[in-house]
Design an enzyme around this catalytic site. Sequence first.
Site, PDB file in Angstrom:
ATOM      1  N   ARG A   1      33.447  37.780  51.289  1.00 18.54           N
ATOM      2  CA  ARG A   1      32.015  38.103  51.192  1.00 18.54           C
ATOM      3  C   ARG A   1      31.597  38.011  49.732  1.00 18.54           C
ATOM      4  NH1 ARG A   1      34.657  42.644  53.100  1.00 18.54           N
ATOM      5  NH2 ARG A   1      35.241  44.038  51.403  1.00 18.54           N
TER       6      ARG A   1
ATOM      7  N   ASP B   1      39.288  40.881  43.096  1.00 17.93           N
ATOM      8  CA  ASP B   1      39.456  41.954  44.080  1.00 17.93           C
ATOM      9  C   ASP B   1      40.936  42.174  44.377  1.00 17.93           C
ATOM     10  OD1 ASP B   1      38.729  43.884  45.836  1.00 17.93           O
ATOM     11  OD2 ASP B   1      37.877  42.553  47.337  1.00 17.93           O
ATOM     12  N   GLY B   2      41.285  43.412  44.646  1.00 15.06           N
ATOM     13  CA  GLY B   2      42.655  43.711  45.098  1.00 15.06           C
ATOM     14  C   GLY B   2      43.488  44.495  44.110  1.00 15.06           C
TER      15      GLY B   2
ATOM     16  N   ARG C   1      32.294  54.942  43.447  1.00 15.97           N
ATOM     17  CA  ARG C   1      33.729  55.291  43.435  1.00 15.97           C
ATOM     18  C   ARG C   1      33.933  56.672  42.817  1.00 15.97           C
ATOM     19  NH1 ARG C   1      37.505  50.028  43.041  1.00 15.97           N
ATOM     20  NH2 ARG C   1      36.283  48.826  44.495  1.00 15.97           N
TER      21      ARG C   1
ATOM     22  N   GLU D   1      30.544  25.956  45.901  1.00 13.07           N
ATOM     23  CA  GLU D   1      31.646  25.840  46.857  1.00 13.07           C
ATOM     24  C   GLU D   1      32.392  27.174  46.841  1.00 13.07           C
ATOM     25  OE1 GLU D   1      32.345  23.155  48.742  1.00 13.07           O
ATOM     26  OE2 GLU D   1      30.632  22.061  47.912  1.00 13.07           O
TER      27      GLU D   1
ATOM     28  N   ARG E   1      37.032  34.278  45.437  1.00 16.12           N
ATOM     29  CA  ARG E   1      37.273  35.713  45.659  1.00 16.12           C
ATOM     30  C   ARG E   1      38.726  35.903  46.055  1.00 16.12           C
ATOM     31  NH1 ARG E   1      33.489  40.355  47.973  1.00 16.12           N
ATOM     32  NH2 ARG E   1      34.939  42.075  47.686  1.00 16.12           N
TER      33      ARG E   1
ATOM     34  N   HIS F   1      44.217  48.174  37.825  1.00 20.86           N
ATOM     35  CA  HIS F   1      43.144  47.685  36.955  1.00 20.86           C
ATOM     36  C   HIS F   1      43.720  47.166  35.626  1.00 20.86           C
ATOM     37  CE1 HIS F   1      40.317  48.941  39.883  1.00 20.86           C
ATOM     38  NE2 HIS F   1      40.445  50.233  39.682  1.00 20.86           N
TER      39      HIS F   1
ATOM     40  N   TRP G   1      47.122  46.243  45.020  1.00 21.65           N
ATOM     41  CA  TRP G   1      48.286  45.805  44.232  1.00 21.65           C
ATOM     42  C   TRP G   1      49.051  47.040  43.737  1.00 21.65           C
ATOM     43  CZ3 TRP G   1      50.152  46.497  39.311  1.00 21.65           C
ATOM     44  CH2 TRP G   1      51.075  45.545  38.832  1.00 21.65           C
TER      45      TRP G   1
ATOM     46  N   LEU H   1      34.459  27.998  25.692  1.00 19.86           N
ATOM     47  CA  LEU H   1      34.343  28.711  26.965  1.00 19.86           C
ATOM     48  C   LEU H   1      33.281  29.785  26.828  1.00 19.86           C
ATOM     49  CD1 LEU H   1      35.559  29.345  29.851  1.00 19.86           C
ATOM     50  CD2 LEU H   1      36.921  31.102  28.705  1.00 19.86           C
TER      51      LEU H   1
END
Length: 230
Positions: free
Chosen positions: A180, A15-16, A66, A193, A174, A32, A20, A126
């Site tokens: 949230r 997020d952000g 959006r 966690e 997050r 993005h 940014w 991974l």
Amino acid sequence: MQSECAGLHVGLIMDGNGRWAEARALPRGHGHEAGIAALRRVAEAAPDLGVGTLTLYAFSSDNWRRPPAEVAFLMSLFGHYLAAEAERLAARGARLSVIGRRDRLPAGLADTIARAEAATAAGRRLHLRLAVDYSARDAILRAAARVTCLDDLTRDGFSRLVTGEAPDVDLLIRTSGEQRLSDFLLWESAYAELHFTDRLWPDFGPDDLAEALRIFRRRERRFGGLPAAA
Ligand code: FPP
């Protein structure tokens, strides 16, 4: 069924990006793009930090709200990322999966996803999972619709219907100061966690992931039981 990669399962709500970009007086799309660079850095560092499965929230089913131009930009970014990145991921031993609905994606994107998944299928270092048009509540609903006999239903059996082969989430991160879950991995995160950081996603890097894991490893996970010494 493919065996899972050894290591922790980390969920990441990236997020952000918009903030940014706005802080630099740039269009949101630049945020993005910088977000993709962050994703690449974090995914490359993850296996050496003990992460076996990394699930990243790229586009929620509610993100369709959006502006169309931003949605179209994000969709084209996913396509370019997948096409450009598959070989590099395969070379690094990463297996890519995309979770979420595919029937509402722009023409061609579902094929690009399938090609990237096939090209990376042998990865064992991974498991990189991108959530696109994803809603945890919808995933649970779809699993419920596949239940054929309620009497035989177990937690493990239902888990497989919800998540496929992915393990429970150990650590959910997050970025950007929001705290949230936004309909992300709700079933799988029952005992996750939680780690919230003010860092905006494009600024998040391997050091931040390492720090989150350091804090995670100091926590005592009791899963409803008592402390080890009790
Ligand atoms: C949240 O930031 C981010 C998104 C909705 C998109 C996440 C996408 C990327 C990290 C880049 C593309 C990813 C892939 C897999 C190719 P925001 O736009 O909500 O930021 P804001 O809250 O500051 O407005």
